[in-house]
Scaffold this motif. Structure first.
Motif, PDB file in Angstrom:
ATOM      1  N   GLY A 249       0.800  -1.219   0.000  1.00  0.00           N
ATOM      2  CA  GLY A 249       0.000   0.000   0.000  1.00  0.00           C
ATOM      3  C   GLY A 249       0.829   1.263   0.000  1.00  0.00           C
ATOM      4  O   GLY A 249       0.276   2.368  -0.033  1.00  0.00           O
ATOM      5  N   CYS A 250       2.142   1.138   0.052  1.00  0.00           N
ATOM      6  CA  CYS A 250       3.055   2.288   0.062  1.00  0.00           C
ATOM      7  C   CYS A 250       4.032   2.166  -1.103  1.00  0.00           C
ATOM      8  O   CYS A 250       4.284   1.069  -1.596  1.00  0.00           O
ATOM      9  N   ASN A 251       4.616   3.299  -1.502  1.00  0.00           N
ATOM     10  CA  ASN A 251       5.655   3.210  -2.523  1.00  0.00           C
ATOM     11  C   ASN A 251       6.998   2.862  -1.881  1.00  0.00           C
ATOM     12  O   ASN A 251       7.133   2.813  -0.650  1.00  0.00           O
ATOM     13  N   ALA A 252       8.003   2.615  -2.711  1.00  0.00           N
ATOM     14  CA  ALA A 252       9.297   2.164  -2.212  1.00  0.00           C
ATOM     15  C   ALA A 252       9.956   3.210  -1.314  1.00  0.00           C
ATOM     16  O   ALA A 252      10.550   2.875  -0.284  1.00  0.00           O
ATOM     17  N   GLN A 253       9.857   4.484  -1.698  1.00  0.00           N
ATOM     18  CA  GLN A 253      10.496   5.529  -0.898  1.00  0.00           C
ATOM     19  C   GLN A 253       9.891   5.614   0.496  1.00  0.00           C
ATOM     20  O   GLN A 253      10.605   5.807   1.492  1.00  0.00           O
ATOM     21  N   ALA A 254       8.575   5.434   0.595  1.00  0.00           N
ATOM     22  CA  ALA A 254       7.925   5.487   1.908  1.00  0.00           C
ATOM     23  C   ALA A 254       8.413   4.353   2.802  1.00  0.00           C
ATOM     24  O   ALA A 254       8.625   4.544   4.008  1.00  0.00           O
ATOM     25  N   LEU A 255       8.635   3.180   2.227  1.00  0.00           N
ATOM     26  CA  LEU A 255       9.140   2.065   3.033  1.00  0.00           C
ATOM     27  C   LEU A 255      10.580   2.296   3.467  1.00  0.00           C
ATOM     28  O   LEU A 255      10.968   1.944   4.589  1.00  0.00           O
ATOM     29  N   LEU A 256      11.387   2.881   2.578  1.00  0.00           N
ATOM     30  CA  LEU A 256      12.762   3.196   2.951  1.00  0.00           C
ATOM     31  C   LEU A 256      12.794   4.206   4.094  1.00  0.00           C
ATOM     32  O   LEU A 256      13.573   4.067   5.048  1.00  0.00           O
TER      33      LEU A 256
END
Length: 317
Positions: A249-256
């Protein structure tokens, strides 16, 4: 002698839908990117559904079903099989799965957000995660194989610790890593013996999310741009973001950013070092920028967070 599988329920029709149900745990909604390590007995949940778990997926979660005894009819994506314990079913994120158990079944269901296993022990656990969850599969060691007793002991210990421990206790995570390691070794021996081979194409596709998790854990403190992760995975940035968003539900940058913030929280609580030093250790060249980043992620400045999480006076050892 094992009980026969119950007859499938014919009266329940599938609900028309454009997608399979997605759960955190079967029948329960949950944020797919929330930290999760859970283990329960097969019996505890399946008996509530008359021993039949209908097709569903877990987004962003890795799952292992360990059947010590009893019978099961299993569906993993388009593959259907009938088996008897001891067996382990490996279910990567996003793989549709369904089970029908005999009432005398005995075993566990282990569900985990792989970042919890990869954190702090990147390379070796990461290799085991990637190898084990490269594709959905069933592992069926001989009943008298030494691996069966080892795996059963690990599952029993993990279940006991999960029931007894608090949220911040590290022991379930250690045991979870040991389980993944042992299962990956069993899987490797099966492959070398020619017992099974991953389906071409399916393994590469279904291991992408696990590869992303392991790569993120190895390099998040280096502040790689998302494009570099995509390049290492052989993807475009757009496709990487699409895959991660589908799983979490999140993009890669948000997870980083979430991973960096989680590590910062951990160090602020457990490492008695100036905020500026922690900022440099987390790859920030400017401590002031780190403070702004941390406040955006948590709503508190690093010093306020550290103060709020310190034990009360008189409690220190």
């Amino acid at each position: 002698m094992t009980s026969a599988l119950p007859a499938p329920r014919r009266h329940r029709r599938r609900t028309p839908s454009s997608a399979l149900p997605a759960f955190s745990l079967y029948g329960e909604a949950g944020a797919p990117n929330a930290p999760l390590l859970h283990i329960e007995s097969i019996h505890s949940r399946s008996r509530l559904y008359d021993w039949e778990i209908h097709a569903h997926v877990h987004q962003g979660l890795h799952q292992v079903l360990w059947l010590r005894a009893g019978q099961v009819e299993a569906v993993l994506d388009e593959s259907r099989s009938l088996g008897q314990g001891p067996m382990a079913f490996v279910i990567p994120p996003g793989v549709a799965h369904a089970f029908r158990f005999s009432p005398d079944c005995d075993g566990y269901v282990f569900t985990v957000n792989a970042t919890l296993l990869a954190e702090g022990d990147g390379a070796r656990v990461g290799d085991a995660l990637q190898a084990l969850f490269a594709a959905p599969r069933a592992l069926a060691p001989a009943a008298d194989a030494p691996e069966v007793a080892r795996l059963q002991a690990l599952f029993d210990a993990l279940f006991a610790e999960h029931e007894a421990c608090g949220d911040n206790d590290p022991v379930p995570g250690w045991l979870g890593r040991a389980l993944v390691w042992r299962l990956a070794q069993l899987d490797r021996r099966d492959a070398q013996a020619g017992a099974r081979r991953p389906r071409a194409g399916a393994g590469a596709l279904q291991s992408l999310y696990t590869r992303w998790v392991v790569l993120m854990e190895s390099h998040y403190r280096e502040h790689w741009p998302v494009s570099r992760y995509a390049e290492r995975l052989g993807l475009s940035t757009e496709r990487l973001n699409r895959m991660v968003r589908a799983e979490t539900g999140c993009n890669a940058q948000a997870l980083l950013h979430a991973r960096l913030a989680r590590e910062a929280c951990r160090r602020l609580v457990h490492v008695a070092a100036p905020v500026s030093r922690l900022a440099f250790e987390l790859g920030f060249q400017d401590p002031a920028y780190f403070c702004r980043f941390f406040k955006r992620q948590t709503g508190l400045s690093p010093s306020d967070y550290r103060q709020r999480t310190q034990p009360p006076v008189g409690v220190q050892g």
